[in-house]
Design a protein around this motif. Sequence first.
Motif, PDB file in Angstrom:
ATOM      1  N   SER A  77      -2.619  -3.074   4.440  1.00 31.97           N
ATOM      2  CA  SER A  77      -1.306  -4.032   4.097  1.00 31.97           C
ATOM      3  C   SER A  77      -1.942  -5.525   4.515  1.00 31.97           C
ATOM      4  CB  SER A  77      -0.276  -3.750   4.668  1.00 31.97           C
ATOM      5  OG  SER A  77      -0.415  -3.779   6.074  1.00 31.97           O
ATOM      6  N   SER A  78      -2.985  -5.698   5.308  1.00 33.72           N
ATOM      7  CA  SER A  78      -3.331  -6.973   5.834  1.00 33.72           C
ATOM      8  C   SER A  78      -4.554  -7.579   4.881  1.00 33.72           C
ATOM      9  CB  SER A  78      -3.658  -7.063   7.154  1.00 33.72           C
ATOM     10  OG  SER A  78      -4.888  -6.088   7.333  1.00 33.72           O
ATOM     11  N   PHE A 138      -5.326   7.205  -4.292  1.00 38.57           N
ATOM     12  CA  PHE A 138      -5.823   6.001  -4.000  1.00 38.57           C
ATOM     13  C   PHE A 138      -4.542   5.239  -3.813  1.00 38.57           C
ATOM     14  CE2 PHE A 138      -9.586   7.844  -5.480  1.00 38.57           C
ATOM     15  CZ  PHE A 138     -10.894   7.181  -4.787  1.00 38.57           C
ATOM     16  N   GLU A 139      -4.530   4.336  -2.936  1.00 35.10           N
ATOM     17  CA  GLU A 139      -3.387   3.334  -2.628  1.00 35.10           C
ATOM     18  C   GLU A 139      -3.771   1.957  -2.178  1.00 35.10           C
ATOM     19  OE1 GLU A 139      -0.632   4.376   0.513  1.00 35.10           O
ATOM     20  OE2 GLU A 139      -2.184   5.088   1.724  1.00 35.10           O
ATOM     21  N   ALA A 140      -3.129   0.917  -2.880  1.00 35.50           N
ATOM     22  CA  ALA A 140      -3.555  -0.523  -2.588  1.00 35.50           C
ATOM     23  C   ALA A 140      -2.528  -1.230  -2.140  1.00 35.50           C
ATOM     24  CB  ALA A 140      -4.299  -0.839  -3.533  1.00 35.50           C
ATOM     25  N   LYS A 141      -2.650  -2.440  -2.051  1.00 40.40           N
ATOM     26  CA  LYS A 141      -1.518  -3.487  -1.909  1.00 40.40           C
ATOM     27  C   LYS A 141      -0.808  -3.615  -3.355  1.00 40.40           C
ATOM     28  CE  LYS A 141      -1.964  -7.283   0.357  1.00 40.40           C
ATOM     29  NZ  LYS A 141      -2.298  -8.421   0.973  1.00 40.40           N
ATOM     30  N   LYS A 142       0.463  -3.713  -3.364  1.00 37.46           N
ATOM     31  CA  LYS A 142       1.291  -3.622  -4.536  1.00 37.46           C
ATOM     32  C   LYS A 142       0.707  -4.745  -5.441  1.00 37.46           C
ATOM     33  CE  LYS A 142       5.435  -2.157  -4.943  1.00 37.46           C
ATOM     34  NZ  LYS A 142       6.766  -1.929  -4.806  1.00 37.46           N
ATOM     35  N   SER A 143       0.271  -5.949  -4.805  1.00 36.82           N
ATOM     36  CA  SER A 143      -0.314  -7.283  -5.657  1.00 36.82           C
ATOM     37  C   SER A 143      -1.615  -7.090  -6.455  1.00 36.82           C
ATOM     38  CB  SER A 143      -0.357  -8.361  -4.554  1.00 36.82           C
ATOM     39  OG  SER A 143      -1.340  -8.116  -3.583  1.00 36.82           O
ATOM     40  N   SER A 144      -2.326  -5.861  -5.775  1.00 35.19           N
ATOM     41  CA  SER A 144      -3.887  -5.712  -6.436  1.00 35.19           C
ATOM     42  C   SER A 144      -3.699  -5.114  -7.821  1.00 35.19           C
ATOM     43  CB  SER A 144      -4.509  -4.693  -5.566  1.00 35.19           C
ATOM     44  OG  SER A 144      -3.728  -3.214  -5.755  1.00 35.19           O
ATOM     45  N   ALA A 190      -1.182   3.887  12.292  1.00 35.25           N
ATOM     46  CA  ALA A 190      -0.542   2.392  12.126  1.00 35.25           C
ATOM     47  C   ALA A 190      -1.839   1.703  11.619  1.00 35.25           C
ATOM     48  CB  ALA A 190      -0.112   2.235  13.534  1.00 35.25           C
ATOM     49  N   ASP A 191      -3.100   1.698  12.438  1.00 39.46           N
ATOM     50  CA  ASP A 191      -4.277   0.789  12.007  1.00 39.46           C
ATOM     51  C   ASP A 191      -4.725   1.010  10.958  1.00 39.46           C
ATOM     52  OD1 ASP A 191      -4.224   0.052  14.621  1.00 39.46           O
ATOM     53  OD2 ASP A 191      -5.931   1.373  15.328  1.00 39.46           O
ATOM     54  N   THR A 192      -4.599   2.357  10.246  1.00 41.19           N
ATOM     55  CA  THR A 192      -5.237   2.414   8.998  1.00 41.19           C
ATOM     56  C   THR A 192      -4.441   1.495   7.667  1.00 41.19           C
ATOM     57  OG1 THR A 192      -6.049   4.574   9.322  1.00 41.19           O
ATOM     58  CG2 THR A 192      -5.706   4.317   6.939  1.00 41.19           C
ATOM     59  N   ILE A 193      -2.936   1.753   7.893  1.00 42.73           N
ATOM     60  CA  ILE A 193      -2.061   1.000   6.999  1.00 42.73           C
ATOM     61  C   ILE A 193      -2.032  -0.321   7.402  1.00 42.73           C
ATOM     62  CG2 ILE A 193       0.414   0.765   6.198  1.00 42.73           C
ATOM     63  CD1 ILE A 193      -1.287   3.324   5.217  1.00 42.73           C
TER      64      ILE A 193
END
Length: 343
Positions: free
Chosen positions: A235-236, A171-177, A228-231
């Motif tokens: 990230s947004s 599982f990946e998430a934004k670094k700020s999460s 590209a859409d997934t990432i």
Amino acid sequence: MALNRTRALTLLPAVVLLGTAALTGCSDPGAAAAGNGAGGSTATAASNGIVYNTSPDQKRIREEKDTALAAKVPEKIGKDGKLTVATTAGSIPLSFHATDDKTPIGVEVDLAQLVADKLGLELDVQVTSWENWPLKTQSGDFEAVFSNVGVNKDRVKLFDFSSYRAAFMGFEAKKSSNYTIKSAEDISGLKVSVGSGTNQEKILLAWNKELEAKGKAPATLQYYSSDADTILALSSGRTDLNIAPYPSVTYRQNTRQDLKVVGKINAGWPSETLVAATTLRGNGLAPVITDAINSAIKDGSYAKVLQRWGLSEEAVPESKTITQENFAATQAAATATASGKAS
């Protein structure tokens, strides 16, 4: 792992439709957003100390022919002097296109090269879609598949396997999460992107059933038609999490500044599974590939390939031939081993 996964497989013969979801969605690399941080560069320096060579000139780790192993190659397969290997070229660092946009490279191709070298055969890499490898392997167009394919109960009805890597999803998430994902409860109410028809989707659907049974909010699964859409969605902030093969999410963690890994599970959840070279059931090639991989493990070339792509933690101590006949016992042993390590 995100190549779009179509559910419309009605044109395939009945034998290929057997366990369609399982056949087309175990450790599928194509369902991961590749997130190629290399761009037009031929090398990407990562925070894990690996410098990823993404040029067509790979300078692969090579091996000498093993005469004894070469003699074991089934005549029908070895007569043209080639080992025709399929890969999907859909996810860094598993298999993907080099900076020339045509040469398939990655750890899968490197391991296939070691096997071909050991067997005294020329490696002939064919790029295919994830949906097509089962049919084309059955038809004989492909003699082996090296594309992060996980072993499961449906696939062993049609194919034999030679294991060569551990199989994990990340599982990946934004670094700020501040997420930490270990179980179903950790995704409750979150928006999670996932490849359609994949094993990771199967896991999330099972987790959602667990949540609903407990009266908790399920995760909202979101699907995107391109890598590209997934990432970009992740990230947004339009999604909270993405689930993909562990090598892909760790690659992004090490080559981007905005994403991090927040969870890791076996791709065979709730059991254990392995990534394996895939061959047509009963054609005699799988045991030979297994021997070739074990030879590469013994002489150290296998470890060098995994290290080259930052995947040393996914190394296995031994390759095993997995067939329908021994699948249940192999899976039980793997699950027991994993449980022992966890305790």
